[in-house]
Enzyme design. Structure first.
Site, PDB file in Angstrom:
ATOM      1  N   CYS B 105       0.891  -1.158   0.000  1.00 35.82           N
ATOM      2  CA  CYS B 105       0.000   0.000   0.000  1.00 35.82           C
ATOM      3  C   CYS B 105       0.924   1.202   0.000  1.00 35.82           C
ATOM      4  CB  CYS B 105      -0.914   0.052   1.213  1.00 35.82           C
ATOM      5  SG  CYS B 105      -1.879   1.571   1.228  1.00 35.82           S
ATOM      6  N   CYS B 108      -0.461   4.150   2.596  1.00 32.31           N
ATOM      7  CA  CYS B 108      -0.392   4.043   4.062  1.00 32.31           C
ATOM      8  C   CYS B 108      -0.196   2.585   4.435  1.00 32.31           C
ATOM      9  CB  CYS B 108      -1.636   4.631   4.696  1.00 32.31           C
ATOM     10  SG  CYS B 108      -3.171   4.131   3.915  1.00 32.31           S
ATOM     11  N   SER B 109      -1.228   1.934   4.888  1.00 25.91           N
ATOM     12  CA  SER B 109      -1.068   0.525   5.222  1.00 25.91           C
ATOM     13  C   SER B 109      -2.373  -0.219   4.991  1.00 25.91           C
ATOM     14  CB  SER B 109      -0.562   0.350   6.648  1.00 25.91           C
ATOM     15  OG  SER B 109      -1.399   1.047   7.543  1.00 25.91           O
ATOM     16  N   CYS B 110      -3.067   0.068   3.894  1.00 27.50           N
ATOM     17  CA  CYS B 110      -4.248  -0.707   3.524  1.00 27.50           C
ATOM     18  C   CYS B 110      -3.811  -2.170   3.406  1.00 27.50           C
ATOM     19  CB  CYS B 110      -4.816  -0.253   2.186  1.00 27.50           C
ATOM     20  SG  CYS B 110      -5.463   1.428   2.223  1.00 27.50           S
TER      21      CYS B 110
END
Lengths: 120, 205
Positions: B105, B108-110
């Protein structure tokens, strides 16, 4: 048993036999931030229980349920309250940063890391 | 990868609130990222990656399930009782001799947490997020994954709406194993695509 484990039991955190249970990552992150701030002495679990308890009481009064989601929404509200009450962060700082993330979220293009633009 | 791909779906207000607190507290040096991640990781097993491993193992032994998984992964995992609580779409991407898939991602941190649990520290790190797009083979090598030069590497960028689950190749020598034993070969990292599934002779971490 550590003070932390005792505090968790007193706070009736959603848990199973293995420990606290989270439905979504943000819940675990809010939880972990709180634990870390407590560990570094920014507040005691007693102080936390007062503020968190007030949030839970308000939610119950408003008729919001007591599932994981609502539990951690109360948790997050209590965390925002305690960091401002303890002058760790200001409400304005938190609001500005939130807008920064929202802006970055909407404007970041493929292939680039999200960066906060502090000019905004 | 020149197409204009925006993360158009807004992150939820709740997620923005948590990110704001986290980034401010980290910047002020009041909490350290490593300590925070260690604590989050301690609870990682509460939601997965066991769910994802069960999905992959089933796809290896049940061709009908595999077909449904490749067509509509969100519906297929719902058959096993898993769902994306935020309503995002799950897409399964299959590794073959010709293609190796890896997920990131960049924003961000999907992460497909209903099947994989919480993301590991490195997945959220800026170096992984930027480098795996530019030089995926070098990054994979650092994870101990060496691909043949003929294998195409596809990098999938997760978004708020779409999450990816890599279906690793079934390991050689696993032909007679039960679905349950196969699931133990499917590591979290292999479903992100930075490694391959374990050999039957290796122990699942």
């Amino acid at each position: 048993m550590s003070d932390f484990d005792k505090a968790l039991i007193e706070m009736a955190i959603p848990r199973n036999d293995e420990g606290p249970v989270f439905d979504e990552p943000w819940q675990a992150q809010a939880f972990a931030l709180t634990v870390k701030l407590n560990e570094s002495g920014h507040f005691t679990w007693g102080e936390w229980a007062d503020i968190f308890g007030a949030e839970i009481a308000r939610a119950s009064k408003d008729g919001r349920g007591c599932g994981n989601e609502n539990y951690y929404l109360c948790w997050l509200a209590a965390l925002e309250t305690i960091v401002t009450a303890k002058n760790i962060l200001s409400a304005a700082q938190i609001a500005d940063r939130k807008e920064g993330w929202r802006h970055a979220n909407e404007h970041t293009e493929y292939g680039k890391s999200i960066e906060l633009d502090h000019a905004h | 990868m020149g197409h204009n791909h925006k993360h158009s779906a807004p992150l939820s207000d709740t997620v923005l609130r948590v990110k704001s607190l986290e980034s401010l507290l980290v910047e002020k040096g009041l909490v350290d990222t490593a300590g925070l991640d260690a604590l989050v990781e301690r609870y990682e097993h509460q939601v997965g990656p066991r769910n994802g491993a069960a999905v992959v193992a089933k796809s290896w032994v049940d061709p009908g399930f595999k077909e449904r998984l490749m067509k509509d992964a969100s519906a297929a995992i719902a058959e096993l009782g898993y769902s994306g609580a935020q309503g995002e779409e799950l897409v399964a991407v299959e590794n073959t001799d010709a293609v190796h898939n890896v997920v990131v991602c960049t924003l961000c941190s999907c992460y497909p947490w209903p099947v994989l649990g919480l993301p590991p520290v490195w997945y959220k790190s800026a170096p992984y997020r930027s480098r795996v797009v530019r030089e995926p083979r070098a990054v994979l090598k650092e994870f101990g994954t060496e691909l043949s030069a003929d294998t195409e590497v596809r990098v999938w960028d997760s978004t708020a709406e779409t999450r990816y689950l890599v279906i690793p190749q079934r390991p050689v020598g696993s032909e007679n194993m039960s679905e349950e034993a196969l699931a133990a070969l499917v590591s979290r990292d292999s479903m992100i695509g930075v490694t391959v599934a374990l050999n039957p002779t290796e122990e699942a971490a």
